[in-house]
Write a protein that holds these residues in place. Structure first.
Motif, PDB file in Angstrom:
ATOM      1  N   VAL A  37      10.684  59.028  37.938  1.00  8.08           N
ATOM      2  CA  VAL A  37      10.291  60.068  36.994  1.00  8.08           C
ATOM      3  C   VAL A  37       8.800  60.307  37.149  1.00  8.08           C
ATOM      4  O   VAL A  37       8.020  59.370  37.299  1.00  8.08           O
ATOM      5  CB  VAL A  37      10.611  59.607  35.551  1.00  8.08           C
ATOM      6  CG1 VAL A  37      10.080  60.604  34.538  1.00  8.08           C
ATOM      7  CG2 VAL A  37      12.106  59.404  35.398  1.00  8.08           C
ATOM      8  N   SER A  38       8.364  61.565  37.124  1.00 14.79           N
ATOM      9  CA  SER A  38       6.929  61.876  37.210  1.00 14.79           C
ATOM     10  C   SER A  38       6.190  61.171  36.084  1.00 14.79           C
ATOM     11  O   SER A  38       6.636  61.194  34.940  1.00 14.79           O
ATOM     12  CB  SER A  38       6.714  63.380  37.102  1.00 14.79           C
ATOM     13  OG  SER A  38       5.339  63.636  36.872  1.00 14.79           O
ATOM     14  N   PRO A  39       5.034  60.565  36.385  1.00 15.50           N
ATOM     15  CA  PRO A  39       4.236  59.940  35.311  1.00 15.50           C
ATOM     16  C   PRO A  39       3.873  60.948  34.227  1.00 15.50           C
ATOM     17  O   PRO A  39       3.672  60.576  33.067  1.00 15.50           O
ATOM     18  CB  PRO A  39       2.973  59.455  36.025  1.00 15.50           C
ATOM     19  CG  PRO A  39       3.220  59.563  37.484  1.00 15.50           C
ATOM     20  CD  PRO A  39       4.409  60.453  37.716  1.00 15.50           C
ATOM     21  N   VAL A  40       3.806  62.228  34.589  1.00 18.85           N
ATOM     22  CA  VAL A  40       3.471  63.260  33.600  1.00 18.85           C
ATOM     23  C   VAL A  40       4.531  63.291  32.496  1.00 18.85           C
ATOM     24  O   VAL A  40       4.217  63.345  31.301  1.00 18.85           O
ATOM     25  CB  VAL A  40       3.362  64.642  34.272  1.00 18.85           C
ATOM     26  CG1 VAL A  40       3.172  65.739  33.234  1.00 18.85           C
ATOM     27  CG2 VAL A  40       2.217  64.645  35.281  1.00 18.85           C
ATOM     28  N   ILE A  41       5.800  63.225  32.904  1.00 19.34           N
ATOM     29  CA  ILE A  41       6.884  63.264  31.924  1.00 19.34           C
ATOM     30  C   ILE A  41       6.846  62.011  31.051  1.00 19.34           C
ATOM     31  O   ILE A  41       7.011  62.078  29.829  1.00 19.34           O
ATOM     32  CB  ILE A  41       8.234  63.423  32.652  1.00 19.34           C
ATOM     33  CG1 ILE A  41       8.297  64.841  33.260  1.00 19.34           C
ATOM     34  CG2 ILE A  41       9.412  63.185  31.711  1.00 19.34           C
ATOM     35  CD1 ILE A  41       9.424  65.061  34.233  1.00 19.34           C
ATOM     36  N   MET A  42       6.579  60.874  31.696  1.00 16.46           N
ATOM     37  CA  MET A  42       6.496  59.630  30.922  1.00 16.46           C
ATOM     38  C   MET A  42       5.365  59.677  29.902  1.00 16.46           C
ATOM     39  O   MET A  42       5.523  59.276  28.748  1.00 16.46           O
ATOM     40  CB  MET A  42       6.267  58.448  31.877  1.00 16.46           C
ATOM     41  CG  MET A  42       7.480  58.108  32.710  1.00 16.46           C
ATOM     42  SD  MET A  42       7.070  57.020  34.097  1.00 16.46           S
ATOM     43  CE  MET A  42       6.327  55.635  33.258  1.00 16.46           C
ATOM     44  N   ILE A  43       4.200  60.163  30.335  1.00 19.67           N
ATOM     45  CA  ILE A  43       3.026  60.180  29.448  1.00 19.67           C
ATOM     46  C   ILE A  43       3.246  61.173  28.305  1.00 19.67           C
ATOM     47  O   ILE A  43       2.920  60.889  27.147  1.00 19.67           O
ATOM     48  CB  ILE A  43       1.751  60.496  30.265  1.00 19.67           C
ATOM     49  CG1 ILE A  43       1.427  59.315  31.188  1.00 19.67           C
ATOM     50  CG2 ILE A  43       0.571  60.784  29.346  1.00 19.67           C
ATOM     51  CD1 ILE A  43       0.379  59.596  32.252  1.00 19.67           C
TER      52      ILE A  43
END
Ligand SMILES: [Zn+2]
Length: 319
Positions: A37-43
């Motif tokens: 998963v993109s870190p952007v989505i996680m953050i």
């Protein structure tokens, strides 16, 4: 050890990711490992619930942390001036933190650069009445969708009303509630949209993502950034700072000049090692396998940009 708010976000994100992967593992492993998963989505997901912490700095300045990049707040009779706006979903918690500082309205918002974890809150800050200030580069990049392959994410354009309207093409000094606020533009470094802010009388500086305190940084090679530019700009900033300056980094806890110099020396140390290996003709994978960051990993290697990711960023950024 107390976790910084950002560490908390990422630890919480990792836990959340484990839940997601666990829930779908029957499907995912049938065809091999799931796509990360993109870190952007996680953050972004973590920001929905992340608490906002307020750290008093000096004078009437504070730092808010917990929503993407750190936010600096100057407050006084004229209102509030903010540096960076965090992630949009944090709005209620950021507004509560701002209200706890004072009831003064937000008059100005300065974006240190275009990245979403510093500009995603622009729409609500604009709706609250602020004038938004940034470089021409930031205006250009937030006005269109921007792809960052290293994050595996395409950032959508900001709505028109949230695009900065005070566009800087040279350094500019503001006088706000007795504070001299110097906005200084930088050559391409972390991105090609960077600036930093010095609060003269308080001796506080907000460095945006030119400084990640105690963690490896992201550098946006695809949008004008690069390791050499980052080191050059950090040297230029260091030359202007007083010894007892208080530094607001883009990520990590409030810092001082020594921590910033250590960070700059780490960048140069890794750059020299990676550059030497690259000149020997080694591929990016071979350089990562050689672990050129090893001596720094215990201090800097515990965040979202892990040692291998940082090595790849440095390698790709060498021109
Ligand atoms: Zn950034």
């Amino acid at each position: 050890m107390k976790r910084s708010p950002l560490q908390s976000i990422l630890i919480d994100s990792a836990a959340m990711l484990a839940v997601v992967v666990g829930a779908t593992s029957g499907v995912a492993w049938a065809d091999g490992p799931a796509k990360p998963v993109s870190p952007v989505i996680m953050i972004n997901k973590a920001a929905v619930t992340a608490q906002i912490d307020t750290t008093p700095l000096r004078g009437s300045l504070s730092m808010l942390s917990g929503s993407g990049g750190n936010i600096t707040v100057l407050t006084g009779k004229q209102g509030k001036l903010m540096v960076d706006a965090g992630i949009a979903v944090s709005r209620p918690r950021i507004e509560a933190a701002l209200a706890a500082i004072s009831s003064a309205p937000i008059k100005y918002l300065i974006n240190t650069h275009y990245h979403w974890d510093h500009t995603d809150g622009n729409p609500w800050v604009r709706d609250d009445g602020a004038i938004i200030i940034a470089t021409a580069g930031t205006v250009k990049r937030v006005s269109t969708a921007t792809r960052v392959d290293d994050w595996d994410f395409t950032f959508p354009a900001l709505p028109a009303r949230a695009v900065p309207t005070e566009v800087l093409t040279a350094n500019k000094t503001y006088h706000f509630d007795g504070q001299t606020v110097e906005v200084r533009l930088l050559d391409p470094s972390h991105t090609d949209t960077d600036l930093y802010v010095v609060f003269k009388e308080a001796n506080v500086a907000s460095l945006g993502d030119l400084f990640w305190n105690g963690v490896y940084p992201f550098i946006d090679n695809e949008n004008g950034g690069g390791i050499d530019g980052m080191i050059k700009s950090d040297d230029a900033i260091l030359a202007t700072l007083n010894d007892d300056v208080i530094l607001v980094p883009g990520h990590g806890p409030v810092g001082n000049k020594k921590q910033f110099r250590d960070f700059r020396d780490m960048l140069a140390g890794v750059r020299d090692k990676v550059s030497a290996l690259k000149k020997q003709g080694k591929s990016r994978d071979e350089v990562v396998a050689a672990k050129p960051t090893a001596q720094y990993d215990a201090v800097y290697g515990h965040f979202v940009i892990d040692p291998d990711f940082f090595t790849r960023i440095v390698y790709d950024g060498l021109r």
